[in-house]
Each structure stands twice: as C-alpha cells, then as structure tokens.
Design a protein around this motif. Sequence first.
Motif, mmCIF file in Angstrom:
data_model
loop_
_atom_site.group_PDB
_atom_site.id
_atom_site.type_symbol
_atom_site.label_atom_id
_atom_site.label_comp_id
_atom_site.label_asym_id
_atom_site.label_seq_id
_atom_site.Cartn_x
_atom_site.Cartn_y
_atom_site.Cartn_z
ATOM 1 N N GLY A 119 0.848 -1.184 0.000
ATOM 2 C CA GLY A 119 0.000 0.000 0.000
ATOM 3 C C GLY A 119 0.879 1.227 0.000
ATOM 4 N N ILE A 120 0.376 2.309 -0.567
ATOM 5 C CA ILE A 120 1.116 3.574 -0.602
ATOM 6 C C ILE A 120 0.159 4.696 -0.252
ATOM 7 N N ASP A 121 0.667 5.693 0.453
ATOM 8 C CA ASP A 121 -0.140 6.882 0.736
ATOM 9 C C ASP A 121 0.742 8.108 0.639
ATOM 10 N N PHE A 167 -0.787 1.316 5.446
ATOM 11 C CA PHE A 167 -0.986 -0.021 5.999
ATOM 12 C C PHE A 167 -2.413 -0.507 5.777
ATOM 13 N N VAL A 168 -3.387 0.356 6.002
ATOM 14 C CA VAL A 168 -4.784 -0.027 5.771
ATOM 15 C C VAL A 168 -4.980 -0.453 4.322
ATOM 16 N N LYS A 169 -4.380 0.277 3.382
ATOM 17 C CA LYS A 169 -4.520 -0.061 1.971
ATOM 18 C C LYS A 169 -3.805 -1.377 1.648
ATOM 19 N N ALA A 170 -2.634 -1.591 2.243
ATOM 20 C CA ALA A 170 -1.904 -2.829 1.996
ATOM 21 C C ALA A 170 -2.609 -4.032 2.612
ATOM 22 N N VAL A 222 5.259 3.773 2.168
ATOM 23 C CA VAL A 222 4.920 2.521 1.510
ATOM 24 C C VAL A 222 4.950 1.424 2.563
ATOM 25 N N LEU A 223 3.948 0.552 2.561
ATOM 26 C CA LEU A 223 3.890 -0.619 3.440
ATOM 27 C C LEU A 223 3.892 -1.864 2.579
ATOM 28 N N ALA A 224 4.677 -2.867 2.970
ATOM 29 C CA ALA A 224 4.764 -4.086 2.172
ATOM 30 C C ALA A 224 4.819 -5.312 3.075
ATOM 31 N N LEU A 225 4.137 -6.364 2.655
ATOM 32 C CA LEU A 225 4.126 -7.626 3.384
ATOM 33 C C LEU A 225 5.296 -8.469 2.887
#
Length: 258
Positions: A119-121, A167-170, A222-225
Amino acid sequence: MQQPSFEVIGPDLIDVWTWSLDAPSSSLDEFAALLSAEELARAARFVRERDRHRFIVGRGRLRSILGRYLDLSPQKVTFTYNDHGKPSVALPDGAPIHFNLSHSADLAALAVSDRYELGIDIEEIRFLKEDIAGRFFSRKECLTLQALPPEAYLDGFYRCWTRKEAFVKAHGEGLSLPLDSFDVTFDWSSEPRLERLDGDPDAPFNWRILELETPVTFAGAVLALTKGRPVGLRYRSDEGETAIAHRDLRIRSAPFSP
C-alpha cells in the motif's frame, strides 16, 4: 503462441512512480483514450473540471505504467476489486504484480511489486482544523505525538497518518480495519516500523514500512508484506530509473516548517 514478456522487479525492490496530475489540456484526450467506459463515466460525474482532468490523467498514467510490466496495451489492462474496494489486475493466470495508487493535490504516486502485497499513501501537508489524531490514532501514537515539540507536531502527524493509511490499503480490509487497532512509529529517533496489530503477533515482523521521498510540502509512506525480508524503493520515471529520488523530489530530513 508467444508468452508475454513481463518486466521483473524481484524480491529486493519496490518500484515507485510519481507524476503530476495537472497535465497540459492538449494531452487530456490521449489519456482519456486509454480509459474504459466505466472510468470515463466516473470521470464525467466529477463536478469540478480540475478534478475530472486529474482523474483522467491519474487513471491513464496508471494504465500506461502497468501495461509496461504486463506487456499489454494500456486499454487491455483490466481491474478487479475485492470486497473492500482494493484493486488488482485481472489476468487469466492471476495477477503477476501488486500495485497501489495514491494521490493528493496535484501529485500521484504508484507503488508496484511482483512479490509483495503493498500500500502507498501520499498527503499534502496542510494545517489541521480539528483533532484528527485524537479521533483515529492509537493511544500510544497520540502520546508520542503530544510529546513532540510544537514545531514538529504537524510533520509528526503526517508521518503517522501516511504510514497508517498505507498499511490499511496494503492490509486490504479497508475501513473495516480500525486505525487504532495498530501502532506505527513516526518520531525521528525511531526506525519506521509496525509495532502492533491486534490479533496478529507476527505482524511487526511480517510488515515493512518505507518512507517515501516526496516534495517538502508532502509526506508519504509505503507498506509491504515482505515477511521479514529487507526491501528498498526504486524510483522510476519515463527517463529511466535511479537509486535515489527523482530530480524534482527530495526527502524531508527535518520537521516541515511552513
């Protein structure tokens, strides 16, 4: 039958593309020609002409970039959405890439990976007219924010907000995931990280936060799993790729001061 030539990103990088949504009016028809009938109908529903133009440029550019990775023409990129509205690319054999788009004011940012949910914001930094942190942040985050010096409050708020939104988007559950159900770090003395997610003790290890390089009046994340794997951001543009920020971007190394 020749197999499509997908562009490989790999496990060590997440590609980031940024562009202005205020493209010249002369190019608007070119972007509109890339959109689906449903997207054109959405564009027509915007009351303000500027918002309609920005939507067309954003979606057109998104299609062009994803088409490069998928070896498809932009018009043939097809999107599907989960129950919470998160988009993915519809392909017969499943989507070989993950992506997420964010925009604020006249700036768009797109993150792309062929390995990780992400996810990115990005947010334009503006003065706050209400106590948004008190309504949405966790107790620990509110205490951290209150402990910052007054001149660092606005910067701290947006660092926290963009990390939480990314994070919510990811995570993919949209607004069904309460913003106070997890903690992120955002003070300048701490490495970016997810500290807590209710019901998932492994989340701090599995998720990685990366601060986005932005113009000084914006903040982004940016959040990534990645499940513990280190990963970096690679900034892309039509002129090529670079290991550092694109020439018109720079990371904020000190609290924002209007």
